[in-house]
Scaffold this motif. Structure first.
Motif, PDB file in Angstrom:
ATOM      1  N   ASN A 298       0.821  -1.211   0.000  1.00 37.42           N
ATOM      2  CA  ASN A 298       0.000   0.000   0.000  1.00 37.42           C
ATOM      3  C   ASN A 298       0.855   1.260   0.000  1.00 37.42           C
ATOM      4  O   ASN A 298       0.578   2.219  -0.729  1.00 37.42           O
ATOM      5  CB  ASN A 298      -0.942   0.003   1.208  1.00 37.42           C
ATOM      6  CG  ASN A 298      -2.235  -0.740   0.944  1.00 37.42           C
ATOM      7  OD1 ASN A 298      -2.764  -0.719  -0.161  1.00 37.42           O
ATOM      8  ND2 ASN A 298      -2.762  -1.409   1.962  1.00 37.42           N
ATOM      9  N   LEU A 299       1.902   1.275   0.826  1.00 38.87           N
ATOM     10  CA  LEU A 299       2.742   2.463   0.927  1.00 38.87           C
ATOM     11  C   LEU A 299       3.491   2.746  -0.366  1.00 38.87           C
ATOM     12  O   LEU A 299       3.560   3.885  -0.820  1.00 38.87           O
ATOM     13  CB  LEU A 299       3.749   2.301   2.077  1.00 38.87           C
ATOM     14  CG  LEU A 299       3.372   2.964   3.408  1.00 38.87           C
ATOM     15  CD1 LEU A 299       2.075   2.382   3.940  1.00 38.87           C
ATOM     16  CD2 LEU A 299       4.491   2.805   4.420  1.00 38.87           C
ATOM     17  N   ILE A 300       4.034   1.721  -0.977  1.00 36.02           N
ATOM     18  CA  ILE A 300       4.899   1.914  -2.143  1.00 36.02           C
ATOM     19  C   ILE A 300       4.097   2.052  -3.430  1.00 36.02           C
ATOM     20  O   ILE A 300       4.360   2.943  -4.249  1.00 36.02           O
ATOM     21  CB  ILE A 300       5.895   0.749  -2.260  1.00 36.02           C
ATOM     22  CG1 ILE A 300       6.815   0.720  -1.030  1.00 36.02           C
ATOM     23  CG2 ILE A 300       6.733   0.875  -3.530  1.00 36.02           C
ATOM     24  CD1 ILE A 300       7.657  -0.538  -0.918  1.00 36.02           C
ATOM     25  N   PHE A 301       3.098   1.181  -3.616  1.00 33.26           N
ATOM     26  CA  PHE A 301       2.350   1.161  -4.870  1.00 33.26           C
ATOM     27  C   PHE A 301       0.917   1.686  -4.732  1.00 33.26           C
ATOM     28  O   PHE A 301       0.400   2.333  -5.640  1.00 33.26           O
ATOM     29  CB  PHE A 301       2.302  -0.262  -5.436  1.00 33.26           C
ATOM     30  CG  PHE A 301       3.654  -0.866  -5.662  1.00 33.26           C
ATOM     31  CD1 PHE A 301       4.458  -0.429  -6.702  1.00 33.26           C
ATOM     32  CD2 PHE A 301       4.137  -1.872  -4.829  1.00 33.26           C
ATOM     33  CE1 PHE A 301       5.712  -0.979  -6.924  1.00 33.26           C
ATOM     34  CE2 PHE A 301       5.390  -2.431  -5.032  1.00 33.26           C
ATOM     35  CZ  PHE A 301       6.177  -1.981  -6.081  1.00 33.26           C
ATOM     36  N   GLY A 302       0.268   1.374  -3.594  1.00 36.90           N
ATOM     37  CA  GLY A 302      -1.142   1.696  -3.444  1.00 36.90           C
ATOM     38  C   GLY A 302      -1.437   3.180  -3.398  1.00 36.90           C
ATOM     39  O   GLY A 302      -2.350   3.660  -4.091  1.00 36.90           O
ATOM     40  N   PHE A 303      -0.706   3.932  -2.594  1.00 38.95           N
ATOM     41  CA  PHE A 303      -0.993   5.351  -2.439  1.00 38.95           C
ATOM     42  C   PHE A 303      -1.059   6.083  -3.780  1.00 38.95           C
ATOM     43  O   PHE A 303      -2.066   6.710  -4.097  1.00 38.95           O
ATOM     44  CB  PHE A 303       0.059   6.007  -1.537  1.00 38.95           C
ATOM     45  CG  PHE A 303      -0.142   5.760  -0.065  1.00 38.95           C
ATOM     46  CD1 PHE A 303      -0.992   4.756   0.394  1.00 38.95           C
ATOM     47  CD2 PHE A 303       0.527   6.521   0.873  1.00 38.95           C
ATOM     48  CE1 PHE A 303      -1.163   4.524   1.751  1.00 38.95           C
ATOM     49  CE2 PHE A 303       0.359   6.309   2.225  1.00 38.95           C
ATOM     50  CZ  PHE A 303      -0.488   5.308   2.669  1.00 38.95           C
ATOM     51  N   PRO A 304       0.006   6.049  -4.582  1.00 39.39           N
ATOM     52  CA  PRO A 304      -0.063   6.783  -5.862  1.00 39.39           C
ATOM     53  C   PRO A 304      -1.102   6.214  -6.826  1.00 39.39           C
ATOM     54  O   PRO A 304      -1.737   6.969  -7.568  1.00 39.39           O
ATOM     55  CB  PRO A 304       1.361   6.656  -6.419  1.00 39.39           C
ATOM     56  CG  PRO A 304       1.964   5.490  -5.713  1.00 39.39           C
ATOM     57  CD  PRO A 304       1.328   5.451  -4.363  1.00 39.39           C
TER      58      PRO A 304
END
Length: 314
Positions: A298-304
């Protein structure tokens, strides 16, 4: 984002995990572990109740909170029945509760992410965070009591036990207390409920690291299936939340946080409750799934990804 992965609490989880791998004699007595679990549930619930009391409730806010609660209550059922017969009933129920519940660390990180982009959001989303803890735990515990061969299959009794289970009752009661208690009295208990929280959280995740490492073989045994489950569940939940946000015409900040809440998996409140409510569940499954796979994804791929989709449709 890498700074969030270097949070001391998460690093203590890694320390506990490492301690077991090197066969250290480090261990946390069960009575202390239970106390820390209950403390975290009480603190999270109390702070959620305070946030609810601090923000005026409108019809639009009630709709958002209702949607959040519905997601939390229903996602565990979808997860439980989609896992089929590959997992034991107690493990399916624990995974279901974990993915129906929410990650406070992911939420806080998402708030910071919005701040960096100067995107506003409503304070009621913090209340949504607190309100999404209990429904998932109730659903997960009900599923366990209903379908486990170790228990009497009495749905009415299961419903009551799900609501009066110690961990669920504590977090719900703490939310109510946070709403009705007077401000002066709440200020006096802040050193206990807030100042100690991070230290207790580090201690708790140290214990969870020890437990998860001891049972990590279960995650290895399920292989790619478990990894795919930990990736696909949050993506599907995020897609549903994005669709609902579009239907309700939510503002970008609220829609993003609702999506993050639905896509996250709890590795604090849910494991604390599951240690008490479903002790036979394998923490070597649901904790690494939530913390080692879903959280960084979520932090690396999900947010953006989530934000880009929401910006294109809202």
């Amino acid at each position: 984002m890498i700074d969030n992965l270097l949070n001391p609490a998460i690093l203590f989880f890694a320390l506990g995990f490492f301690a077991t791998l090197v066969k250290s004699d480090l261990e946390i007595p069960q009575s202390i572990s239970k106390f820390v679990s209950l403390y975290l549930l009480m603190s999270i619930g109390l702070k959620g109740g305070i946030q609810i009391a601090a923000n005026p409730i409108t019809a639009d806010i009630l709709i958002i909170l209702g949607v959040a609660i519905a997601f939390s209550a229903l996602i565990p059922f979808a997860v439980f029945f989609s896992l089929g017969n590959r997992f034991r009933v107690e493990d399916k129920a624990a995974i279901a509760a974990t993915y129906g519940s929410v990650s406070a660390v992911t939420f806080v990180t998402a708030v910071n992410y919005l701040g960096q982009l100067d995107i506003a959001f409503g304070g009621h989303m913090v209340a949504a965070l607190a309100l999404m803890e209990a429904p998932a735990l109730i659903s997960g515990f009900w599923l366990y009591k209903r379908y486990s061969t170790d228990t009497v299959q009495d749905s009415g009794h299961s419903n009551w036990e799900a609501i009066t289970n110690a961990s669920v009752l504590l977090i719900l009661g703490a939310i109510v207390i946070g709403i009705i208690a007077n401000d002066a009295a709440l200020d006096r208990v802040k050193p206990f409920t807030e100042s100690l929280f991070q230290g207790m959280l580090m201690f708790f995740l140290l214990d969870m690291g020890l437990l998860a490492s001891k049972r990590i073989s279960a995650l290895r045994d399920t292989g790619i299936v478990t990894i795919m489950v930990a990736i696909l569940i949050p993506l599907i939940s995020a897609a549903l939340a994005i669709a609902i946000s579009w239907l309700l015409s939510l503002n970008l900040g609220d829609a993003f946080l609702l999506t993050i809440l639905c896509a996250s998996a709890s590795y604090i409140a849910a494991p604390a409750a599951l240690r008490i409510a479903i002790p036979k569940a394998n923490a070597g499954l649901y904790v690494p799934m939530a913390l080692a796979i879903t959280f960084p994804m979520n932090l690396i791929f999900g947010f953006p990804l989530y934000l880009k989709i929401l910006q294109s449709i809202l």
